[in-house]
Design a protein around this motif. Structure first.
Motif, mmCIF file in Angstrom:
data_model
loop_
_atom_site.group_PDB
_atom_site.id
_atom_site.type_symbol
_atom_site.label_atom_id
_atom_site.label_comp_id
_atom_site.label_asym_id
_atom_site.label_seq_id
_atom_site.Cartn_x
_atom_site.Cartn_y
_atom_site.Cartn_z
ATOM 1 N N MET A 410 0.833 -1.206 0.000
ATOM 2 C CA MET A 410 0.000 0.000 0.000
ATOM 3 C C MET A 410 0.869 1.257 0.000
ATOM 4 N N ARG A 411 1.980 1.197 0.694
ATOM 5 C CA ARG A 411 2.895 2.347 0.684
ATOM 6 C C ARG A 411 3.439 2.589 -0.723
ATOM 7 N N LEU A 412 3.752 1.510 -1.424
ATOM 8 C CA LEU A 412 4.231 1.664 -2.803
ATOM 9 C C LEU A 412 3.157 2.313 -3.668
ATOM 10 N N GLY A 413 1.911 1.870 -3.477
ATOM 11 C CA GLY A 413 0.818 2.477 -4.236
ATOM 12 C C GLY A 413 0.711 3.975 -3.951
ATOM 13 N N ALA A 414 0.831 4.330 -2.682
ATOM 14 C CA ALA A 414 0.796 5.749 -2.308
ATOM 15 C C ALA A 414 1.951 6.496 -2.968
ATOM 16 N N GLY A 415 3.105 5.849 -3.028
ATOM 17 C CA GLY A 415 4.273 6.476 -3.647
ATOM 18 C C GLY A 415 4.041 6.755 -5.130
ATOM 19 N N VAL A 416 3.400 5.814 -5.812
ATOM 20 C CA VAL A 416 3.078 6.019 -7.235
ATOM 21 C C VAL A 416 2.160 7.234 -7.383
ATOM 22 N N ALA A 417 1.174 7.340 -6.480
ATOM 23 C CA ALA A 417 0.255 8.481 -6.548
ATOM 24 C C ALA A 417 0.992 9.797 -6.278
ATOM 25 N N VAL A 418 1.928 9.792 -5.349
ATOM 26 C CA VAL A 418 2.724 11.000 -5.095
ATOM 27 C C VAL A 418 3.458 11.410 -6.374
ATOM 28 N N ALA A 419 4.026 10.421 -7.046
ATOM 29 C CA ALA A 419 4.785 10.717 -8.270
ATOM 30 C C ALA A 419 3.870 11.302 -9.346
ATOM 31 N N ILE A 420 2.641 10.786 -9.446
ATOM 32 C CA ILE A 420 1.696 11.326 -10.432
ATOM 33 C C ILE A 420 1.362 12.779 -10.085
ATOM 34 N N GLY A 421 1.084 13.032 -8.809
ATOM 35 C CA GLY A 421 0.792 14.395 -8.375
ATOM 36 C C GLY A 421 1.959 15.333 -8.669
ATOM 37 N N ALA A 422 3.169 14.850 -8.395
ATOM 38 C CA ALA A 422 4.353 15.682 -8.629
ATOM 39 C C ALA A 422 4.523 15.967 -10.114
ATOM 40 N N ALA A 423 4.217 14.975 -10.956
ATOM 41 C CA ALA A 423 4.345 15.179 -12.409
ATOM 42 C C ALA A 423 3.371 16.270 -12.873
ATOM 43 N N LEU A 424 2.150 16.232 -12.355
ATOM 44 C CA LEU A 424 1.179 17.281 -12.708
ATOM 45 C C LEU A 424 1.689 18.652 -12.264
ATOM 46 N N LEU A 425 2.244 18.685 -11.075
ATOM 47 C CA LEU A 425 2.714 19.959 -10.539
ATOM 48 C C LEU A 425 3.876 20.504 -11.375
ATOM 49 N N ILE A 426 4.805 19.632 -11.719
ATOM 50 C CA ILE A 426 5.958 20.067 -12.507
ATOM 51 C C ILE A 426 5.487 20.556 -13.877
ATOM 52 N N TYR A 427 4.492 19.867 -14.440
ATOM 53 C CA TYR A 427 3.945 20.303 -15.725
ATOM 54 C C TYR A 427 3.275 21.669 -15.568
ATOM 55 N N ALA A 428 2.557 21.848 -14.448
ATOM 56 C CA ALA A 428 1.898 23.137 -14.222
ATOM 57 C C ALA A 428 2.923 24.266 -14.092
ATOM 58 N N PHE A 429 4.061 23.952 -13.467
ATOM 59 C CA PHE A 429 5.099 24.973 -13.303
ATOM 60 C C PHE A 429 5.787 25.312 -14.624
ATOM 61 N N PHE A 430 6.215 24.258 -15.326
ATOM 62 C CA PHE A 430 7.159 24.468 -16.423
ATOM 63 C C PHE A 430 6.567 24.183 -17.796
ATOM 64 N N GLY A 431 5.358 23.611 -17.835
ATOM 65 C CA GLY A 431 4.759 23.281 -19.119
ATOM 66 C C GLY A 431 4.327 24.531 -19.860
ATOM 67 N N PRO A 432 3.664 24.348 -21.021
ATOM 68 C CA PRO A 432 3.227 25.506 -21.796
ATOM 69 C C PRO A 432 2.295 26.396 -20.972
ATOM 70 N N ARG A 433 2.367 27.680 -21.218
ATOM 71 C CA ARG A 433 1.534 28.620 -20.457
ATOM 72 C C ARG A 433 0.079 28.411 -20.802
ATOM 73 N N ARG A 434 -0.732 28.304 -19.782
ATOM 74 C CA ARG A 434 -2.184 28.228 -20.016
ATOM 75 C C ARG A 434 -2.848 29.146 -19.031
ATOM 76 N N LEU A 435 -3.753 29.928 -19.526
ATOM 77 C CA LEU A 435 -4.456 30.824 -18.624
ATOM 78 C C LEU A 435 -5.693 30.103 -18.123
ATOM 79 N N GLN A 436 -5.543 29.441 -17.020
ATOM 80 C CA GLN A 436 -6.674 28.697 -16.486
ATOM 81 C C GLN A 436 -6.766 28.946 -14.993
ATOM 82 N N VAL A 437 -7.872 29.463 -14.575
ATOM 83 C CA VAL A 437 -8.055 29.722 -13.145
ATOM 84 C C VAL A 437 -9.326 29.024 -12.686
ATOM 85 N N PRO A 438 -9.390 28.686 -11.411
ATOM 86 C CA PRO A 438 -10.612 28.067 -10.930
ATOM 87 C C PRO A 438 -11.779 29.059 -11.001
ATOM 88 N N ASP A 439 -12.990 28.543 -11.131
ATOM 89 C CA ASP A 439 -14.161 29.416 -11.106
ATOM 90 C C ASP A 439 -14.175 30.202 -9.807
#
Lengths: 452, 150
Positions: A410-439
């Motif tokens: 289960m810890r390994l599964g949690a670790g995989v999820a952390v990595a997915i979250g981190a990948a999204l975050l890194i993409y949000a930081f450094f990926g192409p600029r998108r003007l998207q804000v929450p409602d």
């Protein structure tokens, strides 16, 4: 970005996030070995994965702290960074030293003391780089405005450098070795790093809520006062079983109980200021990190730390998976989240893209944070089982470990999820600029009379 | 936040209080150092071989799988009391050869079991390492760990 030299922070953030990604890879590898012990045994022994995982954490957090400091110092001091060239130079030295250490570990080059495994010459390079950093930022501070934020921040950074010098001292008496080893390891993470964390948090709160600086700086002194009053003698909870005198047991019990206080105060501080705030800041993702960081730090460092620092509990739980559970959530909540929070706040202006892709950043926040919590729960359950079987019933270590397989999967599964979250975050930081804000109208909107 | 507390008062409490606790902590550390050298560890028994054993321990980075005095990685057994676990207090020679045989037998290659790598230690390094374990077992660690299992 009011000051041109604030852009010095960007390469620091890029290097920090690259190392963070590497840290997660080594974490995943180690977690896989726990679940499937035959994994990679002939390629990379577990100790190499583990030293890489922990050292990358330390190096990226330090580089992250430096980036945060370079970003806020010009605004706080109202003065450009003394020398951007020195900043790039010291980053290059630090990144080279960190990378050299990491490569060296794969070939068995190290000093073999937990967390202080860096070879001597790497330690020297890190010291040189850190001194260049301190002189550069102190010179900036000296020429400019001295606020509580940048004074406490610089105090934390200087003290971190001073306590680091104990890393060079390795007495041959193991007990004495441990006594001073904690002068780096504990006085950093449960002492002076909290000064850094609290001042970064104070900076974010000032910027995001618009609450009067006078009020925030008073809170800041109270928080860092509580941190050092409790944290210095709180070192006692590491001195229970290393051959130190028995008076550390009452001292450790009392002062490590008090170590919850600064974290609780940080939660109260962040939320009070958020509610008092009259400004509806457009960077809602940064507000999320600013509130999330003290909250998770309170549970990870405060509550999970307290659960096993009383000596009659620690007698049984010391050095089990309970410690691993606490370590993971404490580092994530207190230090990873504050740096990611400052980056989330700074990145739109560093990339001149405001507002930016906040929704993905917030997904990264929730996935990573909930996965880290899940990881902590599984390790805690595993640790409780381990403590009972091994420390109460006296069962053999490896037999006990065989009972914990489910928790490790289960810890390994949690670790995989952390990595997915981190990948999204890194993409949000450094990926192409998108003007998207929450409602607007989400719960992250600090509703004040002026908010539209 | 108390109304009476001003920012400069809070600042002075922070600096003054921190200095006070730091000096107290330093004084207690000095005393603890003195206590360790004179009371809780066997300074006379800290031979060249034990010192070398600690270096062997570090050179092979045992700490990133094992724990010692409860500190390290949590992947492999606690070793501060491995001497006791092998019966070193009753029959030192048997414990010595038992520990050596165990390390020499690695890796065990049992499927599904954690593997300790093979370490190519010389006889002298092996004896020093075991001397280090024996010396560490003698540290007065307030009766920790609770069981010989570690």
């Amino acid at each position: 970005m009011k000051y041109e030299t604030q852009k010095v922070a960007l390469p620091f953030f890029m290097v920090a996030m690259a190392l963070f990604a590497l840290q997660l890879i080594f974490g995943l590898l180690s977690a896989t070995v726990y679940a499937w012990p035959d994994f990679m045994t002939s390629i990379m022994p577990f100790n190499i994965m583990r030293v890489s995982h922990t050292n990358l954490l330390i190096v990226w957090l330090l580089i992250g702290f430096m980036g945060c400091t370079y970003y806020l110092m010009p605004e706080e001091a109202e003065h450009e960074i003394a020398s951007p060239t020195v900043a790039y130079l010291q980053l290059a030295i630090f990144a080279f030293a960190g990378a050299a250490a990491l490569v060296g570990y794969q070939f068995g080059i190290h000093e073999g003391r937990e967390f202080l495994e860096q070879p001597f010459w790497v330690k020297v390079l890190i010291t040189i780089s850190f001194l260049l950093f301190l002189f550069n930022t102190s010179a900036t501070l000296a020429k400019g405005r001295k606020t509580a934020i940048n004074m406490v921040l610089m105090l934390g950074l200087w003290l971190a450098a001073i306590f680091w010098l104990f890393a060079f001292y390795n007495p041959s008496n193991l007990a004495v070795d441990k006594l001073y080893w904690w002068w780096v390891v504990h006085l950093w993470v449960e002492g002076v790093w909290e000064l850094i964390m609290a001042s970064l948090l104070g900076y974010l709160v000032i910027k995001m809520t618009g609450v009067d600086r006078e009020v925030i700086e008073k809170w800041l002194y109270v928080i860092v006062g509580l941190a050092l009053f409790s944290g210095l003698l709180g070192t006692g909870h590491h001195y229970y079983w290393i051959g130190a005198p028995s008076y550390w047991q009452p001292i450790g019990d009392i002062f490590s109980t008090l170590e919850i206080a600064p974290f609780l105060t940080m939660v109260l501080f962040a939320f009070t200021m958020f509610w008092k705030g009259r400004r509806n800041h457009p960077n809602k993702a940064a507000m999320l990190w600013t509130l999330g960081c003290p909250t998770v730090a309170f549970f990870g460092a405060g509550v999970w730390g307290f659960m096993h620092t009383l000596h009659w509990v620690n007698y049984y739980s010391h050095g089990t998976q309970v410690t691993a559970a606490h370590g993971h959530l404490a580092f994530y909540g207190a230090y990873v989240m504050i740096i990611l929070g400052v980056m989330t706040f700074a990145m739109p202006s560093l990339r001149r893209s405001q507002p930016y892709n906040q929704v993905m950043n917030m997904w990264g926040f929730w996935i990573m944070t909930s996965a880290m919590c899940f990881m902590t729960f599984t390790l805690t359950f595993g640790g409780v089982v381990q403590t009972h079987l091994q420390r109460v019933l006296g069962m053999n270590y490896m037999e006990v470990q065989d009972q914990l397989g489910l928790f490790y999967v289960m810890r390994l599964g949690a670790g995989v999820a952390v990595a997915i979250g981190a990948a999204l975050l890194i993409y949000a930081f450094f990926g192409p600029r998108r003007l998207q804000v929450p409602d607007s109208g989400t719960q992250m909107t600090a509703a004040g009379p002026e908010s539209a | 936040m108390a109304e009476g507390l001003t920012r400069s008062a809070a600042r002075n409490i922070f600096y003054g209080g921190s200095l006070f606790f730091f000096l107290l902590f330093t004084a207690l550390t000095v005393h603890s150092h003195w206590y360790m050298v004179n009371d809780s560890t066997d300074s006379a028994g800290l031979t060249e071989s034990v010192k070398h054993g600690k270096e062997v321990w570090e050179e092979n980075m045992c700490i990133n799988c094992h724990t010692i005095l409860g500190e390290g990685a949590y992947f492999a057994p606690e070793l501060s009391n491995v001497w006791e676990r092998y019966g070193g207090h009753e029959s030192p020679e048997a414990a010595r050869s038992g520990i050596e045989a165990w390390i020499r037998a690695q890796p065990l290659d049992i499927p599904g079991r954690r593997q300790m790598p093979a370490y190519d230690l010389s006889d002298e390094e092996m004896q020093s390492l075991i001397d280090f374990f024996e010396w560490t077992d003698g540290i007065n660690a307030q009766d920790w760990p609770p069981h010989s299992a570690g």
